[in-house]
Enzyme design. Sequence first.
Site, PDB file in Angstrom:
ATOM      1  N   LYS A  74      -3.387  10.754  -3.209  1.00 14.92           N
ATOM      2  CA  LYS A  74      -3.652   9.419  -3.761  1.00 14.92           C
ATOM      3  C   LYS A  74      -4.553   9.631  -4.966  1.00 14.92           C
ATOM      4  O   LYS A  74      -5.688  10.098  -4.845  1.00 14.92           O
ATOM      5  CB  LYS A  74      -4.332   8.541  -2.716  1.00 14.92           C
ATOM      6  CG  LYS A  74      -4.578   7.129  -3.200  1.00 14.92           C
ATOM      7  CD  LYS A  74      -5.033   6.258  -2.041  1.00 14.92           C
ATOM      8  CE  LYS A  74      -5.391   4.854  -2.464  1.00 14.92           C
ATOM      9  NZ  LYS A  74      -6.155   4.717  -3.679  1.00 14.92           N
ATOM     10  N   LEU A 107      -2.083  -0.545  -1.306  1.00 20.36           N
ATOM     11  CA  LEU A 107      -1.752   0.174  -0.071  1.00 20.36           C
ATOM     12  C   LEU A 107      -2.749  -0.202   1.006  1.00 20.36           C
ATOM     13  O   LEU A 107      -3.930  -0.393   0.713  1.00 20.36           O
ATOM     14  CB  LEU A 107      -1.840   1.687  -0.299  1.00 20.36           C
ATOM     15  CG  LEU A 107      -0.685   2.372  -1.016  1.00 20.36           C
ATOM     16  CD1 LEU A 107      -1.068   3.816  -1.318  1.00 20.36           C
ATOM     17  CD2 LEU A 107       0.580   2.345  -0.171  1.00 20.36           C
ATOM     18  N   GLU A 122       0.492   6.281 -11.409  1.00 18.44           N
ATOM     19  CA  GLU A 122      -0.936   6.155 -11.693  1.00 18.44           C
ATOM     20  C   GLU A 122      -1.260   6.728 -13.067  1.00 18.44           C
ATOM     21  O   GLU A 122      -0.859   7.850 -13.394  1.00 18.44           O
ATOM     22  CB  GLU A 122      -1.707   6.920 -10.604  1.00 18.44           C
ATOM     23  CG  GLU A 122      -3.112   6.466 -10.395  1.00 18.44           C
ATOM     24  CD  GLU A 122      -3.226   5.150  -9.603  1.00 18.44           C
ATOM     25  OE1 GLU A 122      -2.208   4.490  -9.322  1.00 18.44           O
ATOM     26  OE2 GLU A 122      -4.372   4.797  -9.287  1.00 18.44           O
TER      27      GLU A 122
HETATM   28  S1  IVH Z   1       2.404   4.401  -3.339  1.00 15.43           S
HETATM   29  C1  IVH Z   1       1.758  -0.148  -3.300  1.00 15.43           C
HETATM   30  N1  IVH Z   1       1.443   6.702  -3.918  1.00 15.43           N
HETATM   31  O1  IVH Z   1      -3.127   3.567  -4.899  1.00 15.43           O
HETATM   32  C2  IVH Z   1       2.831   0.549  -3.928  1.00 15.43           C
HETATM   33  N2  IVH Z   1       0.202   4.833  -4.558  1.00 15.43           N
HETATM   34  O2  IVH Z   1      -4.722   1.640  -3.321  1.00 15.43           O
HETATM   35  C3  IVH Z   1       3.062   1.914  -3.447  1.00 15.43           C
HETATM   36  N3  IVH Z   1      -1.849   5.360  -5.785  1.00 15.43           N
HETATM   37  O3  IVH Z   1      -1.721   0.609  -6.061  1.00 15.43           O
HETATM   38  C4  IVH Z   1       2.049   2.822  -3.875  1.00 15.43           C
HETATM   39  N4  IVH Z   1      -1.608   7.535  -5.764  1.00 15.43           N
HETATM   40  O4  IVH Z   1      -1.973   2.537  -7.737  1.00 15.43           O
HETATM   41  C5  IVH Z   1       1.257   5.398  -3.991  1.00 15.43           C
HETATM   42  N5  IVH Z   1       0.740   8.842  -4.388  1.00 15.43           N
HETATM   43  C6  IVH Z   1       0.560   7.551  -4.470  1.00 15.43           C
HETATM   44  C7  IVH Z   1      -0.563   7.001  -5.106  1.00 15.43           C
HETATM   45  C8  IVH Z   1      -0.703   5.623  -5.118  1.00 15.43           C
HETATM   46  C9  IVH Z   1      -2.365   6.537  -6.178  1.00 15.43           C
HETATM   47  C10 IVH Z   1      -2.489   4.058  -6.049  1.00 15.43           C
HETATM   48  C11 IVH Z   1      -1.549   2.973  -6.481  1.00 15.43           C
HETATM   49  C12 IVH Z   1      -1.771   1.866  -5.498  1.00 15.43           C
HETATM   50  C13 IVH Z   1      -3.121   2.191  -4.993  1.00 15.43           C
HETATM   51  C14 IVH Z   1      -3.375   1.577  -3.641  1.00 15.43           C
END
Ligand code: IVH
Length: 702
Positions: free
Chosen positions: A135, A112, A189
């Site tokens: 997150k 992200l 996650e």
């Molecule tokens: S959406 C990229 N939602 O954060 C695909 N990601 O730093 C869409 N993560 O790779 C991801 N909580 O592993 C999304 N509520 C959440 C999340 C989340 C943790 C992680 C995920 C991603 C990383 C990016």
Amino acid sequence: MSLSPQNRQPVGIPVGGQFAATNHAEPGIGLGTFASAEEYEAAVASALSAARAYETSDVEEMPDVDFDRLLSRIASYEEANGIEPEHDLHDAIGHGGASGGDVEHATMMKSLDKPGEEAVIEFAAKHPNAVIEPKIDGLAISVRYEDGKMVRAARRGDGYTGEDVTDRVRGVEGLPEMAGDGDYEVRGELYLNDENKEKANAVRAAAGKAPFANARNGVAGMLNKQDGSYAGLFSFAAYSTTIDEKSDHLDSMQQLEGLGFTTARSLLPQSVLDAEDPMAAIAALGAERKGLSFLMDGAVLKVNTAAERAELGEGSRAPKWAVAYKYPAVEEPTVIEDIEYNIGKTGRLSIRARLTPVEVDGSVVEYASLHNVGHLQTADMRIGDTVSAYKANDIIPQVHLPRADLRDEGSQPWQPPSVCPQCSEPFDKSTELWRCHTPECSVSGRIAYAASRDAGFDIEGLGGSIGDALIEADRVKDVGDLFSLTEDQLAELDLGETSTGGTRTLGQKNAAKIMAEIEKAKSQPLNRVITSLSMRFTGRTFGRRLAAQFETMEALQTATVSQLANVEGIGQKKAEVIHEQLKKNEPVIAKLRAAGVNMGAPKPKPEAGSKAPKLAKAGGVPLNVVVTGSVKGAPSLASLSRSGVQELIEANGGKASGSVSKTTDLLVSSEENSSKVIKARELGIKIVTPEEFAKMLEDGEA
Ligand code: IVH
């Protein structure tokens, strides 16, 4: 300011023995740019190593804040110097450490964007129907369902392919084995909540291992273990799915919840995003962090409708339909009560702040690492300053820049120690991380001294970085260990990473050379063996005197304080110290003895009528000889070091001195008018050239 007691562990720094020998004190993490290409390369190597450790092991090499800071320094240096980087540290997916695996992802698993407050506000304004969710700080996995049955789970890997972890995530809370009857994918996650962490640490304790430093490290470490010892001890929260690609994000999350999945949004009371003031919702979500049983490191804003998602599309490394806002670490104000120093085993100066104890995020913080001298000076941190204590990556205590506005009027800028606080010798300040190289202060100094040509065993190639690598690898803890090294251990010695991320080893050829040097070193004379132990008052001169007096290591070890005190120049006080240090060094000497290192031998008594030693006066009184300048002109002396010449003098019954005085009998000098020559002339002392001296030794005519 005080020198910290050894072996005292601060709260939260999971390091044995040293107060602040945390890995974040690696090359070039501090502030500012790099002074040289070497420093830049060292920084790249250390960032790559930290990234790899993060991906592949359960050991955290570098806290996130340090890693991010190091990356931005690397990027600025590259930009300023027009460097086209060979590493992939700036790749948000790769981060230098990720590698692919055996499962191909149906679509790329991305990261992200974390663009900062302004861009987050802009995103919310543009997409007023976006949703906000936590997150979660864990590891991303992608799980495939066929006919509603979980068939494959894989890590993100390099984004295209990832490691198959299906059997390791079966039975995980929030990730059902059977869910509906369709074919679809769920991404989310894998993380640890407090209960998972407790159970996992109990497994580790039973196996005699240290607990995981924090929950996120725990997931990585547990997942890397393939023997099922942590089976089921994770939690899972979904954040995206292909179950119904036409449906809104919230609807598909609700659908997953109905099938038994935990979703990220279901983990927290729902905050509604106000497009006018998104930071309010982000702050409200963030306010929940203290009471959570899992790590939440940010908030994610996502467009809700499938149409918007499709319209915004994807970037190469991150989707455009979502952004993340990373929360700053939880911090509490406190005061720096003192700044303390410690010298690590490789002589590195580490600096820490002793704080007025303060509770931060559930544990009391008493000490914080202050990185290096440059960092402290740039930040102008002072004793008495009010600072914000926080736990980088939720475990390593750190402090933020000081509050100058709360500073007492009389407050004085912190001054770095002018000399090493342990031995009072000057520091090596050639890099940001100051080092003390004296033998007293570090194993590193002791090994370098023991390997040196002039004073020690003369083991070429073993001082400096190779000695340090042996110490870092725990192969060598004292001088005695040098003699039990094997060629393979040396050949495989990890000398750090190349700038492209490969491992640099010493190699078989170099290892064989050093082994031959070590073998040769075993027959060095006793005085060098004594001096190599780096005991106080046993430098070259006293090493020779002790060896001459006691003849064997055993006799030296069993000598009484008064016998030691009788050796010229030693006296009662020094004798007591030497006596005590000999006791302390018994285990080291035992290792040397066992390895076959020369321990001396009693000199045969001269037979009646035998010739007097070449450098002795009548009655066997040693001739007092001073050597000055180069002895290279005399072929038989040319290969000898200064100590070697002095040893030769004493082996021939003479006494070697460094300065000319009334008691000097002979000055050996290649110079015509040096101060020593002039003084010797004034005192009427005999002066010979090195060639003449060599001849004296051959002929025995003093
Ligand atoms: S959406 C990229 N939602 O954060 C695909 N990601 O730093 C869409 N993560 O790779 C991801 N909580 O592993 C999304 N509520 C959440 C999340 C989340 C943790 C992680 C995920 C991603 C990383 C990016």
